[in-house]
Every structure is written in structure tokens, then in C-alpha cells.
Design an enzyme around this catalytic site. Structure first.
Site, PDB file in Angstrom:
ATOM      1  N   ARG A 147     -10.183   4.848   4.835  1.00 21.58           N
ATOM      2  CA  ARG A 147      -9.118   5.242   3.943  1.00 21.58           C
ATOM      3  C   ARG A 147      -9.423   5.861   2.728  1.00 21.58           C
ATOM      4  NH1 ARG A 147      -4.977   1.102   0.492  1.00 21.58           N
ATOM      5  NH2 ARG A 147      -6.379   1.423  -1.196  1.00 21.58           N
ATOM      6  N   TYR A 159      -3.001   4.004  -8.029  1.00 18.80           N
ATOM      7  CA  TYR A 159      -3.249   3.076  -7.197  1.00 18.80           C
ATOM      8  C   TYR A 159      -4.268   3.427  -6.224  1.00 18.80           C
ATOM      9  CZ  TYR A 159      -3.527   0.697  -2.861  1.00 18.80           C
ATOM     10  OH  TYR A 159      -3.809   0.082  -1.888  1.00 18.80           O
ATOM     11  N   ASP A 210      -2.903   5.795   1.594  1.00 17.47           N
ATOM     12  CA  ASP A 210      -1.702   4.849   1.393  1.00 17.47           C
ATOM     13  C   ASP A 210      -0.772   5.582   0.210  1.00 17.47           C
ATOM     14  OD1 ASP A 210      -1.688   1.259   0.682  1.00 17.47           O
ATOM     15  OD2 ASP A 210      -0.028   2.552   0.826  1.00 17.47           O
ATOM     16  N   HIS A 212       1.741   4.254  -1.049  1.00 19.69           N
ATOM     17  CA  HIS A 212       2.067   2.994  -1.706  1.00 19.69           C
ATOM     18  C   HIS A 212       3.329   2.772  -2.256  1.00 19.69           C
ATOM     19  CE1 HIS A 212       0.629  -0.504  -3.912  1.00 19.69           C
ATOM     20  NE2 HIS A 212      -0.076  -0.555  -2.930  1.00 19.69           N
ATOM     21  N   GLU A 236       0.717   5.848   4.957  1.00 17.09           N
ATOM     22  CA  GLU A 236       1.068   4.386   4.895  1.00 17.09           C
ATOM     23  C   GLU A 236       1.936   4.349   3.713  1.00 17.09           C
ATOM     24  OE1 GLU A 236      -2.178   1.774   4.192  1.00 17.09           O
ATOM     25  OE2 GLU A 236      -0.775   0.176   3.298  1.00 17.09           O
ATOM     26  N   GLU A 262       3.238  -3.991   5.134  1.00 22.79           N
ATOM     27  CA  GLU A 262       2.543  -5.243   4.435  1.00 22.79           C
ATOM     28  C   GLU A 262       3.403  -5.711   3.512  1.00 22.79           C
ATOM     29  OE1 GLU A 262      -0.453  -2.543   2.559  1.00 22.79           O
ATOM     30  OE2 GLU A 262       0.045  -3.225   0.512  1.00 22.79           O
ATOM     31  N   ARG A 283       2.338  -2.910  10.092  1.00 27.99           N
ATOM     32  CA  ARG A 283       1.212  -3.377   9.174  1.00 27.99           C
ATOM     33  C   ARG A 283       1.476  -4.897   8.799  1.00 27.99           C
ATOM     34  NH1 ARG A 283      -3.006  -2.147   6.695  1.00 27.99           N
ATOM     35  NH2 ARG A 283      -2.403  -1.996   4.626  1.00 27.99           N
ATOM     36  N   GLU A 339      -7.147  -3.318   8.893  1.00 30.32           N
ATOM     37  CA  GLU A 339      -7.754  -3.134   7.676  1.00 30.32           C
ATOM     38  C   GLU A 339      -8.876  -4.218   7.257  1.00 30.32           C
ATOM     39  OE1 GLU A 339      -4.842  -3.047   4.550  1.00 30.32           O
ATOM     40  OE2 GLU A 339      -6.152  -2.623   3.040  1.00 30.32           O
ATOM     41  N   TRP A 402       4.591   0.289  -7.820  1.00 26.06           N
ATOM     42  CA  TRP A 402       3.321   0.433  -8.013  1.00 26.06           C
ATOM     43  C   TRP A 402       2.481   0.728  -7.037  1.00 26.06           C
ATOM     44  CZ3 TRP A 402      -0.702  -3.171  -6.268  1.00 26.06           C
ATOM     45  CH2 TRP A 402      -1.953  -2.773  -6.321  1.00 26.06           C
TER      46      TRP A 402
HETATM   47  C1  CS2 Z   1      -2.625  -1.957  -0.173  1.00 23.54           C
HETATM   48  C2  CS2 Z   1      -2.978  -3.321  -0.727  1.00 23.54           C
HETATM   49  O1  CS2 Z   1      -4.531  -2.506   1.436  1.00 23.54           O
HETATM   50  C3  CS2 Z   1      -3.395  -1.927   1.386  1.00 23.54           C
HETATM   51  O2  CS2 Z   1      -2.879  -1.036   1.958  1.00 23.54           O
HETATM   52  O3  CS2 Z   1      -1.513  -1.665  -0.185  1.00 23.54           O
HETATM   53  O4  CS2 Z   1      -4.212  -2.973  -1.590  1.00 23.54           O
HETATM   54  C4  CS2 Z   1      -2.131  -3.700  -1.648  1.00 23.54           C
HETATM   55  O5  CS2 Z   1      -1.914  -3.001  -2.927  1.00 23.54           O
HETATM   56  C5  CS2 Z   1      -2.473  -5.142  -2.274  1.00 23.54           C
HETATM   57  O6  CS2 Z   1      -2.833  -6.100  -1.170  1.00 23.54           O
HETATM   58  C6  CS2 Z   1      -1.491  -5.893  -3.085  1.00 23.54           C
HETATM   59  O7  CS2 Z   1      -1.764  -7.071  -3.750  1.00 23.54           O
HETATM   60 MG    MG Z   2      -1.071  -0.339   1.461  1.00 25.14          MG
END
Ligand code: CS2
Ligand code: MG
Length: 402
Positions: A147, A159, A210, A212, A236, A262, A283, A339, A402
Site C-alpha cells: 500500500r 492520513y 487508501d 480513507h 480503499e 474496515e 475489509r 493487511e 480523517w
Molecule cells: C487504515 C487504518 O489500515 C487501514 O486501512 O484505514 O490504518 C485505520 O486508519 C486505523 O485502523 C484506524 O484505527
Molecule cells: Mg483503511
């Protein structure tokens, strides 16, 4: 096999983790990850104040019934806190079952569907060239899937970009750090990052990215389209998935594969995304989506629609979750990728484990159950420290994801 005790262990070996330990009359115990980054104590209290008293005396072998008892019995169903607590109980009971039958967890899930589990790591840099170097480091470490996240010109921080060598999974002590965002600056920049990465590394490595949750659907469509020449493994969280149907618009414009999930904690949070084939990878993770029992349901639904798994595995998911995830990944038919952000040595010392990483692939190991333990004495040396995830505002000060 009666449950005679259970306890919640909160520790902070570099970052906070919440672990449930369930003990049976036979002396067999099981572990479950209950970590919810930035809101850890909410889950710790949900477990110790409300769930643990209900577990005492229950038959540890009745995994499905315990899942339904905790899900339907709470009345207030779903949500990250509830589903992380149920997940911890579920994983601990699967761990106990594996240990009592002297079988690694994947054998209880139908056995291996593959020899090893493909994983991806997180490369990042403050700018393009630093990110190129980071990707090269991950390639050198043997990762086949990487990634890539980079700082955005004109933005002080963003991020996914670590500080120094420490992995980027913030939860900053005492107050949420503020970051600034400009979708325009990001959309103009991101194609140049992947053009550079493909120029440097060629078509071979799987490259992931990502977003995000930061774009609108049409912006995500634009970025997905602009990345098509660089054939990403996935883009992502391109837009917030609370409104699952908003992915229809993205899908109409781009063939860049999409990964979401996620922050989903139940099958209902991703049902439309899967059934309308609006995504390519789901995810959801053991710790945040109701444990092995519910994650299997999500994966089985996804299989019908040719959606593959791509479980979350950042460092704020503990080695207990990583171990359980790898057993699930080894067995589930429609596995895509896992991941894997390496935990620090501090964390790994608290959570000794059987799983191994080598040349970009992993295996959960052959130990009975999940194959991860907790060194309680060492854990006690790292007391909880309140910590918050960053908050993000647009340049005009408006709150943003975020
Ligand atoms: C992220 C994470 O791994 C990822 O794909 O989205 O780093 C996420 O920001 C953290 O798990 C939040 O605690
Ligand atoms: Mg993520």
C-alpha cells in the site's frame, strides 16, 4: 465444558490493546481481541461490566448460541462497541474449541483452501520520492503487495504517512491531533504518485491505496478513473460507505477495484455493497465485525457475488486478531488479501504467537486454536494511556473524515 471465569486485560505496549481471556473448568483458556482504537475502554467496560457476568456457567462449546445470546439478548444491536465485544467472546470460544480438540483454528473452519496467505504492507513517505524509497524497502522485505500513501503538496500532514520509522497507526496521547485536508490538492496529486511508482517498479507489484473515506462519490469516480493506467490492486474507502448506494456512481465511471469495510461491523453495513457488486473486496475484520462466526457469514454472502475478502490488519488490531484472521484467511474460499502491518517488538513480546511472515506471505502456524498467547505479567507493565485518533478539517475549518 463450563466457563468459570473471564477477564479483560487492557495494556499499552506502545499503543492500547484490549484482550478478553475466557477460562473454563478444564483449565483451557481462550483469547479474543476487543481493541477499538481511540475508544478502548468503552469495549472493556461493555465486556467486564455487562458481558462477563453472563458468560460464567455457560458451555464454552456453544459458540453459535453464545453469539446469538449476546447479539439478540442485548436488544440494542450492532455498532462498533457491541460487535467488538461479541467478537472478542466469539474468538475466545473458537480458541478454546481448537485447544480442546488439539486442532489449529483453520482446521475447524473447513481446513486449508490454500498453502499460504498473501499479505500487503504499508509504505509511506512525506513526498513522492520518499514513498518510492519506502515501497522499495517493502519490496526488498519480500512483500508482493504494497500500500502506498504519500504526503500531499501544500498540506502539513495527511492520513497514512508515518513519522520516522514508526508505523503509522496513530492514537495520540491525550488530545486528537488536527490535520488539514484539500480534496482538490489530493485529486491533482495522487495520479502523479502512482505514475511515478509504476515507472519505478513496473507492472509487477500489487499497489494499493487508501483514500480513507475522504472524497465525494463523483470525486472518487474521478480519482478511480485517473488511476486506471496504473492498475491498482484496489482503491480503499473512496467515499464514506454509510450510504452504500453511493458506490453505484463510482462504479459507473471506473474499473479501478474498490475495497471497503474496515469500519463495517455487521453484514447489514455492507449487504448492498456486496449484493450489487459495488465493491471487489470486503475489509471486515474479526475484531470489529462480530468475530469469526459473523465474518464467515459476510464472506459467504460475498462469495455468491464474487467479492473477495481483504481483511483489515493495521497495528491497532492486536496479534490475537491477526492470528485469528490468518486462520480465517487460510480457510475461506473467496480470500483476496490480508493487511499486515508488523507490530512492534514491544507488542509482540506481550503477545507471543505462532504466525509467521516470509516473502510477502503468511501462515497462522499449527498450534491448537488461534496460536497467540498473552504474557499477563508483561502486559501489566504497560498500563492504559488515553489516546485519540486524529481529527481532520478542510482548509476552511470544516470538519471532514480523517
Ligand atoms: C487504515 C487504518 O489500515 C487501514 O486501512 O484505514 O490504518 C485505520 O486508519 C486505523 O485502523 C484506524 O484505527
Ligand atoms: Mg483503511
Amino acid at each position: 465444558m463450563k466457563i468459570v471465569d473471564a477477564k479483560v486485560i487492557v495494556c499499552c505496549p506502545g499503543r492500547n490493546f484490549v484482550t478478553l481471556k475466557v477460562m473454563t473448568e478444564d483449565g483451557v483458556y481462550g483469547l479474543g481481541d476487543a481493541t477499538l482504537n481511540g475508544r478502548e475502554l468503552a469495549v472493556a467496560s461493555y465486556l467486564s461490566d455487562h458481558v462477563v457476568p453472563l458468560l460464567i456457567g455457560r458451555d464454552a462449546r456453544r459458540i453459535e448460541d453464545t453469539w446469538q445470546y449476546l447479539y439478540k439478548g442485548a436488544y440494542w444491536q450492532r455498532g462498533p462497541v457491541t460487535m467488538s465485544a461479541i467478537a472478542a467472546v466469539d474468538a475466545a470460544l473458537w480458541d478454546i474449541k481448537g485447544k480442546s480438540l488439539n486442532a489449529p483454528l483453520y482446521q475447524l473452519l473447513g481446513g486449508a483452501s490454500r498453502e499460504t496467505v498473501l499479505v500487503y504492507g504499508h509504505a509511506s513517505g512525506v513526498g513522492i520520492e520518499e514513498t518510492v524509497q519506502a515501497v522499495a524497502q517493502y519490496q526488498k522485505a519480500g512483500y508482493k503487495a504494497i500500500r502506498a500513501q504519500s504526503g500531499i503538496p501544500g498540506l502539513p500532514s495527511t492520513y497514512g504517512v508515518g513519522r520516522g520509522s514508526f508505523y503509522y497507526e496513530p492514537a495520540e496521547k491525550n488530545a486528537p491531533p488536527q490535520s488539514r485536508w484539500s480534496s482538490e490538492a489530493y485529486m491533482n496529486f495522487i495520479p502523479t504518485l502512482f505514475a511515478r511508482l509504476r515507472k519505478e517498479f513496473g507492472p509487477e507489484p500489487h499497489l494499493l491505496h487508501d483514500v480513507h473515506h475522504r472524497l465525494t462519490p463523483i470525486e472518487a469516480a474521478r480519482v478511480g478513473k485517473s488511476l486506471e493506467p496504473y492498475h491498482l490492486f484496489w482503491m480503499e474507502d473512496p467515499t464514506p460507505a454509510e450510504l452504500q448506494e453511493s458506490f453505484r456512481l463510482i462504479r459507473r465511471h471506473t474499473t479501478t477495484p474498490l475495497a471497503v469495510g474496515e469500519v463495517c461491523n455487521s453484514i447489514f453495513d455492507c449487504q448492498t455493497l456486496i449484493q450489487e457488486q459495488l465493491i471487489d473486496y470486503i475489509r471486515t475484520a474479526v475484531v470489529h465485525s462480530g468475530g469469526i462466526t459473523h465474518l464467515r457469514r459476510i464472506a459467504n454472502l460475498a462469495e455468491i457475488y464474487q467479492v473477495r475478502t481483504g481483511s483489515h490488519g493495521a497495528t491497532d488490531l492486536s496479534p490475537v486478531c491477526m492470528g485469528a484472521a490468518l486462520h480465517f484467511d487460510l480457510s475461506v474460499h473467496n480470500f483476496g488479501i490480508q493487511e499486515y502491518m508488523k507490530h512492534t517488538d514491544e507488542t509482540n513480546a506481550v503477545f507471543p504467537h505462532a504466525y509467521q511472515f516470509e516473502h510477502g506471505i503468511m501462515h497462522p502456524g499449527e498450534k491448537p486454536g488461534i496460536g497467540v498467547d498473552i504474557n499477563e505479567e508483561l502486559a501489566a507493565k504497560y498500563p492504559y494511556q488515553r489516546a485519540y485518533l486524529p481529527v481532520n478539517r478542510r482548509l476552511d475549518g470544516t470538519m471532514h473524515n480523517w
